[in-house]
Design a protein around this motif. Structure first.
Motif, short mmCIF file in Angstrom:
data_model
loop_
_atom_site.label_atom_id
_atom_site.label_comp_id
_atom_site.label_asym_id
_atom_site.label_seq_id
_atom_site.Cartn_x
_atom_site.Cartn_y
_atom_site.Cartn_z
N ASN A 149 0.80 -1.23 0.00
CA ASN A 149 0.00 0.00 0.00
C ASN A 149 0.83 1.27 0.00
N MET A 150 2.17 1.17 0.12
CA MET A 150 2.97 2.40 0.12
C MET A 150 4.30 2.24 -0.60
N ARG A 151 5.09 1.23 -0.28
CA ARG A 151 6.43 1.14 -0.85
C ARG A 151 6.39 0.91 -2.36
N ILE A 152 5.56 -0.06 -2.81
CA ILE A 152 5.50 -0.36 -4.24
C ILE A 152 4.98 0.83 -5.05
N PRO A 153 3.88 1.49 -4.64
CA PRO A 153 3.44 2.66 -5.40
C PRO A 153 4.49 3.77 -5.46
N GLY A 175 -17.51 11.56 8.01
CA GLY A 175 -17.79 10.14 7.78
C GLY A 175 -17.44 9.69 6.38
N GLY A 176 -17.68 10.56 5.40
CA GLY A 176 -17.36 10.20 4.02
C GLY A 176 -15.88 9.98 3.81
N VAL A 177 -15.06 10.79 4.47
CA VAL A 177 -13.61 10.65 4.35
C VAL A 177 -13.16 9.34 5.00
N GLN A 178 -13.73 9.02 6.16
CA GLN A 178 -13.37 7.77 6.83
C GLN A 178 -13.75 6.56 5.99
N THR A 179 -14.90 6.62 5.32
CA THR A 179 -15.31 5.53 4.44
C THR A 179 -14.37 5.42 3.24
N ALA A 180 -13.97 6.57 2.70
CA ALA A 180 -13.11 6.58 1.53
C ALA A 180 -11.73 5.99 1.82
N PRO A 194 -7.27 -0.59 -2.89
CA PRO A 194 -7.74 -0.93 -4.24
C PRO A 194 -7.42 0.17 -5.26
N ALA A 195 -7.51 1.44 -4.83
CA ALA A 195 -7.21 2.53 -5.75
C ALA A 195 -5.74 2.53 -6.14
N LEU A 196 -4.86 2.26 -5.17
CA LEU A 196 -3.43 2.21 -5.46
C LEU A 196 -3.10 1.08 -6.43
N PHE A 197 -3.68 -0.09 -6.19
CA PHE A 197 -3.40 -1.22 -7.08
C PHE A 197 -4.01 -0.98 -8.46
N GLY A 198 -5.15 -0.31 -8.51
CA GLY A 198 -5.73 0.04 -9.80
C GLY A 198 -4.83 0.96 -10.60
N ALA A 199 -4.25 1.95 -9.92
CA ALA A 199 -3.33 2.87 -10.59
C ALA A 199 -2.08 2.14 -11.08
#
Length: 236
Positions: free
Chosen positions: A90-94, A147-152, A158-163
């Motif tokens: 989630n951090m090093r590879i991106p 709340g929306g930010v916490q949900t996001a 998934p967003a990182l792997f999609g990118a």
């Protein structure tokens, strides 16, 4: 530069990486040693064996898959740094892949390895700073977020792997499309219980199969490309 990379840079990387890796292993046992020596909290061998088996059955396959799958992107130095600092996927590879894109370096090359190392070093420094602040402030800051930010935040990985998929997929379009089809079919079969006869298949089979199938297809494609180029050269 290639001689410097192989003869001077890599020996230092391997020596430093081994030393810090062994120190990390030893330091990871410090809390258990403190509990055992100072407080006399020594678990029974049966409990240790049960805990190890439970952990190995869930994550043991990652001990082999992650180094093999990540090494082509982050290189030797990045591998040492990633498995010592954590937060790999989630951090090093991106960060490593974005550093390679910014430097115009291809993964698997000497330039790509150095670029990945610089990107990961930067991410580790920032990550440690943010984690220190988070440890001090606790969950108070997160509770203040809408709340929306916490949900996001739950969709970050998934967003990182999609990118990453789009980034590398643009360079290897046919390979990526073929692997997506294989992954969809494989995970559908796993969800339907086709491989239920394998212990814990849902935890490891998909990742393991996709990684090694991708490697095999990549090697086969490379050999075919070399054969075609050789035949073209002979024809000319």
């Amino acid at each position: 530069m290639k001689d410097y990379y192989n003869e001077k840079y890599m020996p230092v990387v391997n020596r430093t990486g081994k030393i810090t890796g062994y120190l990390g292993v030893l330091l990871s046992f410090c809390p258990a040693i403190v509990l055992a020596v100072i407080y006399g909290a020594v678990p029974q061998p049966a409990a240790l064996a049960t805990a190890f088996i439970a952990g190995a059955s869930a994550f043991g396959v990652l001990w082999f898959v992650e180094p093999i799958s990540y090494f082509p992107v982050i290189g030797p130095a990045g591998t040492y740094m990633a498995f010592l600092s954590g937060n790999i996927s989630n951090m090093r590879i991106p960060c490593a892949s974005m550093a390679q894109v910014a430097a115009g370096a291809e993964p698997g090359t000497e330039k790509g390895s150095v670029a990945a190392t610089l990107g990961m070093a930067t991410s580790i420094i920032i990550n440690v700073s943010v984690l220190t602040a988070g440890a001090i402030l606790g969950t108070r800051v997160l509770s203040m977020l809408p709340g929306g930010v916490q949900t996001a935040l739950g969709y970050l990985i998934p967003a990182l792997f999609g990118a990453l998929l789009v980034q590398f997929g643009m360079k290897m379009v046919k390979h990526s499309i073929f692997m997506i089809i294989i992954a969809v079919i494989l995970y559908t079969a796993i969800g339907m219980g086709v491989f239920s006869w394998l212990p814990g298949a849902s935890n490891w089979l998909g990742t393991l199969a996709c990684v090694f199938l991708s490697i095999a297809i990549g090697i086969a494609t490379m050999r075919n490309s070399r054969t075609e180029n050789t035949e073209e050269e002979k024809t000319e």
